[in-house]
Design an enzyme around this catalytic site. Structure first.
Site, PDB file in Angstrom:
ATOM      1  N   LYS A 124      -0.924  -0.711  -2.015  1.00 23.90           N
ATOM      2  CA  LYS A 124      -0.392  -1.025  -3.179  1.00 23.90           C
ATOM      3  C   LYS A 124       0.562  -1.805  -2.405  1.00 23.90           C
ATOM      4  O   LYS A 124       1.410  -1.956  -1.292  1.00 23.90           O
ATOM      5  CB  LYS A 124       0.257   0.014  -4.338  1.00 23.90           C
ATOM      6  CG  LYS A 124       1.038  -0.812  -5.401  1.00 23.90           C
ATOM      7  CD  LYS A 124       0.371  -0.341  -6.674  1.00 23.90           C
ATOM      8  CE  LYS A 124       0.311  -0.428  -7.671  1.00 23.90           C
ATOM      9  NZ  LYS A 124      -1.026  -0.863  -9.244  1.00 23.90           N
ATOM     10  N   ASP A 140      -0.544  -6.264 -11.183  1.00 22.81           N
ATOM     11  CA  ASP A 140       0.683  -4.567 -11.986  1.00 22.81           C
ATOM     12  C   ASP A 140       1.430  -5.137 -12.670  1.00 22.81           C
ATOM     13  O   ASP A 140       1.168  -6.540 -13.204  1.00 22.81           O
ATOM     14  CB  ASP A 140       0.667  -3.995 -10.908  1.00 22.81           C
ATOM     15  CG  ASP A 140       0.942  -1.894 -11.080  1.00 22.81           C
ATOM     16  OD1 ASP A 140       0.012  -1.281 -11.953  1.00 22.81           O
ATOM     17  OD2 ASP A 140       2.717  -1.757 -11.025  1.00 22.81           O
TER      18      ASP A 140
HETATM   19  P1  NDP Z   1       2.979  -5.207 -17.667  1.00 23.86           P
HETATM   20  O1  NDP Z   1       3.314  -6.167 -17.192  1.00 23.86           O
HETATM   21  O2  NDP Z   1       1.488  -6.191 -18.734  1.00 23.86           O
HETATM   22  O3  NDP Z   1       3.270  -4.553 -18.983  1.00 23.86           O
HETATM   23  C1  NDP Z   1       4.385  -3.514 -18.883  1.00 23.86           C
HETATM   24  C2  NDP Z   1       5.106  -2.946 -20.159  1.00 23.86           C
HETATM   25  O4  NDP Z   1       5.645  -1.460 -20.032  1.00 23.86           O
HETATM   26  C3  NDP Z   1       5.395  -4.156 -20.877  1.00 23.86           C
HETATM   27  O5  NDP Z   1       5.794  -3.800 -22.541  1.00 23.86           O
HETATM   28  C4  NDP Z   1       6.850  -3.842 -20.147  1.00 23.86           C
HETATM   29  O6  NDP Z   1       8.336  -4.065 -21.168  1.00 23.86           O
HETATM   30  C5  NDP Z   1       7.391  -2.066 -19.904  1.00 23.86           C
HETATM   31  N1  NDP Z   1       8.030  -1.281 -19.138  1.00 23.86           N
HETATM   32  C6  NDP Z   1       8.116  -2.299 -18.347  1.00 23.86           C
HETATM   33  N2  NDP Z   1       8.989  -0.843 -17.028  1.00 23.86           N
HETATM   34  C7  NDP Z   1       9.629  -0.589 -18.336  1.00 23.86           C
HETATM   35  C8  NDP Z   1      10.897   0.880 -18.353  1.00 23.86           C
HETATM   36  N3  NDP Z   1      11.247   1.021 -17.315  1.00 23.86           N
HETATM   37  N4  NDP Z   1      11.129   1.460 -19.291  1.00 23.86           N
HETATM   38  C9  NDP Z   1      10.248   1.052 -20.754  1.00 23.86           C
HETATM   39  N5  NDP Z   1       9.540   0.330 -20.660  1.00 23.86           N
HETATM   40  C10 NDP Z   1       9.309  -0.664 -19.574  1.00 23.86           C
HETATM   41  O7  NDP Z   1       2.208  -4.846 -17.283  1.00 23.86           O
HETATM   42  P2  NDP Z   1       1.058  -3.538 -17.054  1.00 23.86           P
HETATM   43  O8  NDP Z   1       0.207  -3.383 -18.685  1.00 23.86           O
HETATM   44  O9  NDP Z   1       0.154  -3.931 -15.613  1.00 23.86           O
HETATM   45  O10 NDP Z   1       1.452  -1.917 -17.015  1.00 23.86           O
HETATM   46  C11 NDP Z   1       1.342  -0.809 -17.153  1.00 23.86           C
HETATM   47  C12 NDP Z   1       1.145   0.504 -16.559  1.00 23.86           C
HETATM   48  O11 NDP Z   1      -0.375   0.902 -16.275  1.00 23.86           O
HETATM   49  C13 NDP Z   1       1.938   0.623 -15.283  1.00 23.86           C
HETATM   50  O12 NDP Z   1       2.217   1.920 -14.649  1.00 23.86           O
HETATM   51  C14 NDP Z   1       0.634  -0.407 -14.215  1.00 23.86           C
HETATM   52  O13 NDP Z   1       0.802   0.326 -12.682  1.00 23.86           O
HETATM   53  C15 NDP Z   1      -0.983   0.900 -14.932  1.00 23.86           C
HETATM   54  N6  NDP Z   1      -1.779   0.217 -14.713  1.00 23.86           N
HETATM   55  C16 NDP Z   1      -1.873  -0.942 -14.502  1.00 23.86           C
HETATM   56  C17 NDP Z   1      -3.141  -1.512 -14.294  1.00 23.86           C
HETATM   57  C18 NDP Z   1      -3.993  -2.922 -14.693  1.00 23.86           C
HETATM   58  O14 NDP Z   1      -4.733  -3.140 -14.257  1.00 23.86           O
HETATM   59  N7  NDP Z   1      -2.817  -3.587 -15.306  1.00 23.86           N
HETATM   60  C19 NDP Z   1      -4.048  -0.602 -13.724  1.00 23.86           C
HETATM   61  C20 NDP Z   1      -3.888   1.261 -14.057  1.00 23.86           C
HETATM   62  C21 NDP Z   1      -2.514   1.147 -14.186  1.00 23.86           C
HETATM   63  P3  NDP Z   1       9.302  -5.231 -20.842  1.00 23.86           P
HETATM   64  O15 NDP Z   1       8.724  -6.477 -21.354  1.00 23.86           O
HETATM   65  O16 NDP Z   1      10.522  -4.893 -21.475  1.00 23.86           O
HETATM   66  O17 NDP Z   1       9.489  -4.585 -19.063  1.00 23.86           O
END
Ligand code: NDP
Length: 455
Positions: free
Chosen positions: A135, A175
């Site tokens: 990571k 991510d």
């Molecule tokens: P994105 O950056 O596309 O989206 C993240 C989302 O989570 C946004 O809506 C963001 O809101 C919100 N968020 C982030 N931090 C916080 C916080 N502290 N409190 C509340 N909301 C928060 O990321 P992904 O969708 O790619 O990833 C989401 C999760 O899935 C993560 O845990 C990631 O590790 C996991 N994941 C992702 C994969 C992938 O293929 N993308 C694969 C496997 C796991 P805001 O814009 O306000 O920050």
């Protein structure tokens, strides 16, 4: 030895093991939390398997093979020099090249990347593909930055990282904060520096070696896993009211797949609050959110200004009544109190689509309370699974069709579900997916490490 005696000895070993982990990793609570979650289910499994103890497998697994930390200088649009820190945690390469995403978020630190790299090792093992765990990321905050600033940052980041990665060494992906735009900038810079066009990153644009279905894979895969859990317990997705947090890649595709399978996605959120639609979001509304987040880079509250049947509130969506919860934003976004509220409101299944979204007391409440609880390393493995398929396509210089990849993803999620059932089934109660996923992921990595001797 009586069973009770074995149980108390196991607890004692676990406690001693965790004391060691905490001592070696001061100030790294997220990493220790992730190790505990895995170790608490692995210790009972290996209680009668001395080869794992004698070879210190769990001790070695909790130590990354390598942590690289580096300076990332870049220039903003006003011409000021800015400096961030970058990392790559190369956690475990026992079963393949390091593989795992890159996160850009101000909260990123070594503890969070180590927890993610540790988890990734087991997740990648569960996919059945030859991928080790890694990571990386930076404490860079992409919010409010212009395209040109993000480009200069990505170019600087890869100008250091390129020497540590490679198609057979370490293959990063996206991510939080790293989507198609950032992967494009990083791949372009890698190609320019090395003069090689190889599958060194996944999540690439379709035009330059990306795989169809990669964008959708994590969210779709999570809902396939939820469906598998429900079917295992003689239920279906039809009509389920699903609470989803986040509004990024994972959340929007999870919502879309719910809709396709006849369920109702009721909520989405971001760090400002959540939106609720009692009728369930339509595809048009989900597409609107995707555009809001990927192109206009706005706030989720704007959805309530746009659509009459959508309401916005501050906080998290866990107080809304629903049947299933799919936390899809970030780590530790469901605490013990949230878990109790969800259970009181009748939630029967929780699928962790984000990484470690549930705090340990929430996990305990769900597992002890008989809720079907799908842990992240199984539920969200579809993303890295299709990344693995992107690596295969790049190596073979071919591109599979969307239909082929959708089938492969669906089958992979079914196989992961069935492995969890194989190792987590109990005669008396519901399937313990948490233990099942940890043990199934552990066995393959541990046995590979045993084969290598003491390395
Ligand atoms: P994105 O950056 O596309 O989206 C993240 C989302 O989570 C946004 O809506 C963001 O809101 C919100 N968020 C982030 N931090 C916080 C916080 N502290 N409190 C509340 N909301 C928060 O990321 P992904 O969708 O790619 O990833 C989401 C999760 O899935 C993560 O845990 C990631 O590790 C996991 N994941 C992702 C994969 C992938 O293929 N993308 C694969 C496997 C796991 P805001 O814009 O306000 O920050």
């Amino acid at each position: 030895m009586s069973k009770a005696h074995t149980g108390s000895k196991t607890k004692e070993y676990l406690q001693r093991y965790m004391e060691g982990v905490e001592k070696r990793n001061p100030g790294q609570p997220e990493f220790c939390q992730a190790v505990y979650e895995v170790a608490s289910t692995i210790f009972p499994y290996i209680a009668d398997k001395p080869m794992y103890h004698e070879n210190q497998i769990l001790e070695r697994m909790a130590e990354p093979e390598r942590v690289i930390s580096f300076r990332v200088p870049w220039t903003d649009d006003e011409g000021r020099i800015r400096t961030n820190r970058g990392w790559r945690v190369q956690f475990n390469s026992a079963i393949g090249p390091y593989k795992g995403g890159i996160r850009f978020h101000p909260s990123v630190n070594e503890s969070i990347l180590k927890f993610l790299g540790f988890e990734q090792t087991f997740k990648n093992s569960l996919t059945g593909l030859p991928m080790g765990g890694g990571k990386g990321g930076s404490n860079f905050n992409p919010k409010g930055k212009t395209d040109n600033e993000v480009m200069r940052f990505c170019q600087s980041f890869i100008t250091e990282l390129y020497r540590h990665i490679g198609e057979d060494t370490d293959v990063p992906a996206g991510d939080i904060g790293v989507g198609g735009r950032e992967i494009g900038y990083m791949f372009g810079q890698y190609k320019r520096i090395t003069n090689r066009f190889v599958g060194v990153l996944t999540g690439k644009g379709i035009e330059f070696g990306g795989s169809k279905m990669r964008t959708e894979a994590t969210g779709y895969g999570a809902i396939f896993f939820l469906r598998n859990m429900l079917e295992q317990h003689k239920e279906s997705m039809e009509g389920q009211r699903v609470l989803i947090s986040g509004s990024g890649n994972v959340a929007t595709h999870a919502a879309e797949k719910c809709l396709q399978l006849g369920a109702k996605p009721l909520t989405l959120s971001d760090s400002g609050g959540f939106v609720y639609c009692a009728d369930g979001f339509t595809q048009e509304q989900i597409d609107w959110v995707k555009e809001l987040k990927n192109v206009r880079r706005g706030r989720i509250s704007e959805a309530a200004d746009e659509f009459k049947n959508i309401d916005f509130s501050e906080g998290r969506p866990w107080g809304v009544e629903g049947d299933c919860a799919v936390p899809s934003a970030t780590q530790n976004e469901v605490d013990g109190k949230d878990a109790k509220i969800l259970m009181k409101n009748g939630v029967k299944a929780v699928a962790e689509a984000a990484n470690m979204p549930c705090e340990q007391d929430a996990v305990d409440a769900f597992v002890d309370g008989g809720v079907m609880f799908g842990p992240a390393k199984a539920v969200n493995a579809g993303g890295v699974g299709v990344s693995g398929l992107e690596m295969s396509q790049n190596s073979a210089r071919i591109a599979w069709s969307e239909d082929e990849l959708r089938k492969l993803l669906e089958n992979m999620m079914k196989d992961i579900h069935d492995s969890c059932v194989q190792y987590g089934e109990s005669k008396s109660g519901p399937v313990n997916y948490l233990a099942g996923a940890n043990v199934a992921g552990f066995v393959k990595v541990a046995d590979a490490m045993l084969s290598y001797g003491h390395v």
